[in-house]
Scaffold this motif. Sequence first.
Motif, PDB file in Angstrom:
ATOM      1  N   ALA A  51      33.762  40.537  31.337  1.00 45.18           N
ATOM      2  CA  ALA A  51      34.674  40.278  32.440  1.00 45.18           C
ATOM      3  C   ALA A  51      34.188  40.995  33.686  1.00 45.18           C
ATOM      4  O   ALA A  51      33.599  42.066  33.623  1.00 45.18           O
ATOM      5  CB  ALA A  51      36.080  40.744  32.076  1.00 45.18           C
ATOM      6  N   ALA A  52      34.408  40.401  34.835  1.00 44.16           N
ATOM      7  CA  ALA A  52      34.012  41.010  36.101  1.00 44.16           C
ATOM      8  C   ALA A  52      34.893  40.469  37.193  1.00 44.16           C
ATOM      9  O   ALA A  52      35.363  39.327  37.125  1.00 44.16           O
ATOM     10  CB  ALA A  52      32.541  40.719  36.403  1.00 44.16           C
ATOM     11  N   ASP A  53      35.137  41.299  38.183  1.00 42.98           N
ATOM     12  CA  ASP A  53      35.825  40.856  39.380  1.00 42.98           C
ATOM     13  C   ASP A  53      34.772  40.480  40.406  1.00 42.98           C
ATOM     14  O   ASP A  53      33.951  41.325  40.787  1.00 42.98           O
ATOM     15  CB  ASP A  53      36.720  41.959  39.930  1.00 42.98           C
ATOM     16  CG  ASP A  53      37.920  42.231  39.029  1.00 42.98           C
ATOM     17  OD1 ASP A  53      38.693  41.290  38.809  1.00 42.98           O
ATOM     18  OD2 ASP A  53      38.047  43.360  38.543  1.00 42.98           O
ATOM     19  N   VAL A  54      34.787  39.222  40.835  1.00 43.06           N
ATOM     20  CA  VAL A  54      33.772  38.724  41.762  1.00 43.06           C
ATOM     21  C   VAL A  54      34.452  38.126  42.984  1.00 43.06           C
ATOM     22  O   VAL A  54      35.362  37.298  42.846  1.00 43.06           O
ATOM     23  CB  VAL A  54      32.882  37.647  41.090  1.00 43.06           C
ATOM     24  CG1 VAL A  54      31.801  37.180  42.058  1.00 43.06           C
ATOM     25  CG2 VAL A  54      32.264  38.177  39.805  1.00 43.06           C
ATOM     26  N   VAL A  55      34.017  38.539  44.151  1.00 40.03           N
ATOM     27  CA  VAL A  55      34.432  37.918  45.399  1.00 40.03           C
ATOM     28  C   VAL A  55      33.318  37.000  45.870  1.00 40.03           C
ATOM     29  O   VAL A  55      32.156  37.426  45.944  1.00 40.03           O
ATOM     30  CB  VAL A  55      34.739  38.969  46.483  1.00 40.03           C
ATOM     31  CG1 VAL A  55      34.827  38.316  47.859  1.00 40.03           C
ATOM     32  CG2 VAL A  55      36.048  39.679  46.178  1.00 40.03           C
ATOM     33  N   VAL A  64      37.648  35.628  39.585  1.00 37.29           N
ATOM     34  CA  VAL A  64      36.998  35.199  40.825  1.00 37.29           C
ATOM     35  C   VAL A  64      38.013  35.044  41.944  1.00 37.29           C
ATOM     36  O   VAL A  64      39.086  34.462  41.754  1.00 37.29           O
ATOM     37  CB  VAL A  64      36.259  33.855  40.605  1.00 37.29           C
ATOM     38  CG1 VAL A  64      35.641  33.352  41.908  1.00 37.29           C
ATOM     39  CG2 VAL A  64      35.188  34.012  39.527  1.00 37.29           C
ATOM     40  N   THR A  65      37.642  35.560  43.121  1.00 38.63           N
ATOM     41  CA  THR A  65      38.392  35.315  44.348  1.00 38.63           C
ATOM     42  C   THR A  65      37.432  34.719  45.373  1.00 38.63           C
ATOM     43  O   THR A  65      36.383  35.301  45.659  1.00 38.63           O
ATOM     44  CB  THR A  65      38.997  36.609  44.925  1.00 38.63           C
ATOM     45  OG1 THR A  65      39.851  37.202  43.938  1.00 38.63           O
ATOM     46  CG2 THR A  65      39.807  36.312  46.181  1.00 38.63           C
ATOM     47  N   ALA A 106      40.535  31.179  38.949  1.00 43.71           N
ATOM     48  CA  ALA A 106      40.071  31.642  40.249  1.00 43.71           C
ATOM     49  C   ALA A 106      41.163  31.526  41.308  1.00 43.71           C
ATOM     50  O   ALA A 106      42.021  30.648  41.237  1.00 43.71           O
ATOM     51  CB  ALA A 106      38.837  30.845  40.681  1.00 43.71           C
ATOM     52  N   GLU A 107      41.103  32.394  42.287  1.00 43.16           N
ATOM     53  CA  GLU A 107      41.994  32.350  43.446  1.00 43.16           C
ATOM     54  C   GLU A 107      41.173  31.962  44.662  1.00 43.16           C
ATOM     55  O   GLU A 107      40.082  32.508  44.877  1.00 43.16           O
ATOM     56  CB  GLU A 107      42.660  33.702  43.672  1.00 43.16           C
ATOM     57  CG  GLU A 107      43.595  33.736  44.865  1.00 43.16           C
ATOM     58  CD  GLU A 107      44.172  35.108  45.157  1.00 43.16           C
ATOM     59  OE1 GLU A 107      45.010  35.216  46.072  1.00 43.16           O
ATOM     60  OE2 GLU A 107      43.764  36.082  44.480  1.00 43.16           O
ATOM     61  N   VAL A 108      41.664  31.028  45.454  1.00 37.58           N
ATOM     62  CA  VAL A 108      40.978  30.595  46.675  1.00 37.58           C
ATOM     63  C   VAL A 108      41.869  30.950  47.854  1.00 37.58           C
ATOM     64  O   VAL A 108      43.004  30.483  47.960  1.00 37.58           O
ATOM     65  CB  VAL A 108      40.684  29.083  46.657  1.00 37.58           C
ATOM     66  CG1 VAL A 108      39.966  28.661  47.942  1.00 37.58           C
ATOM     67  CG2 VAL A 108      39.830  28.718  45.441  1.00 37.58           C
TER      68      VAL A 108
END
Length: 396
Positions: free
Chosen positions: A2-6, A28-29, A170-172
């Motif tokens: 898992a990773a938080d990616v912008v 993802v954001t 994902a959030e956009v």
Amino acid sequence: MAADVVIVGAGIVGAACARALARAGARVTVLDRGAAAAATSAHGEGNLLVSDKGPGPELELAKLSLRRWVALADELADELGPRFPSVEHEVKGGLVVVTSADGLAGLRRFAEAQRASGVDAVEVTAEEARELEPDLASGVVGAVHYPQDAQLQPVAAAEALLASARRAGAEVRTGVEVTGPLLGADGALAGVVTSHGKVAADAVVVAAGPWSGEVAERLGSWIPVRPRRGMVLVTTPMPQRIRHKVYDGDYFAATQSAGAELQTSAVIESTRGGTVLIGSSREQVGFDERFRAEVPAEMARRAVAVFPFLARTPVMRSYLGFRPYMPDHLPVIGPDPARAGLWFATGHEGAGVGLAPATGDLLAAQLLGFEPPVDPRPYAADRRTLLDFRPLEIRS
């Protein structure tokens, strides 16, 4: 893992990266200072081409992406359902035409090299070319047919990829501009500062098309992306008379040129709505959006030389956009060599739509530690062909 990616950029490349990462388990954001798919992705023709690429890394990425788009078109339709607009994927084939013996000899050599790299490139006579396209000009002396070439609607495709990414978590966020780096206690990149606050992340992916250089600078890095302006003419709807994507033999040279001056070539195709798209132009004038009448005039002249009937066809509008130009004509897909946590997926120039799926897959594989679908080294940010363009103060 898992990773938080912008991801900075909600065009088609950013959308493909978002989908690939989210479906692989990353959080993802996606951030964009404008609307999704409203910049470079909204100002192209939706080309999925192998016909304009010589042997090498870009062609390998294109071959993979062509296969991926065939599967993706069905996957997205099944996932999003009939109420979501179709991406209009169509394997219409390409036809490259020439009007001189020298041009034909050069086209033959180019096609032979492509065939050795796995491209379906079929030489046809002038008569056979007119069987494929009956309205071709009488001056056409030969052509090469590329059955693999395809087209889709780029905005619909980008929106579909983003919708699929959202379904995977994902959030956009649109209308959000990245203004600087978010640094951890150790000074390492820990996310981004935006016009709407801070967004923490383990990794930041710059996929901002021709604006990627500006974003990289804001984040304390550098990449030699420059805007290259292009224009497209759109005719009034008509009964379909152009069956393939048709362009003249000068198109490949224009795509590979490093010159800043205006360059044009004939690139002509029909859409499902009955309009004809006419390109193309390339020039490096920064982000100058001022209209110059000589550009569409030259494009129209070249198009009429291929299809004379277009001289009697009204043009109802034109639009221009900016492509992310790289000096060695290859995208950057991978980590920043100097700033841990910073990644790039940019520099595709006019091939971003076609190369998006493979770009997303390659970026996600590297970032998350999977086996990459192609060798990532030719697309590295620190590759040899970019070293001479790095500012002196940051050269190793």
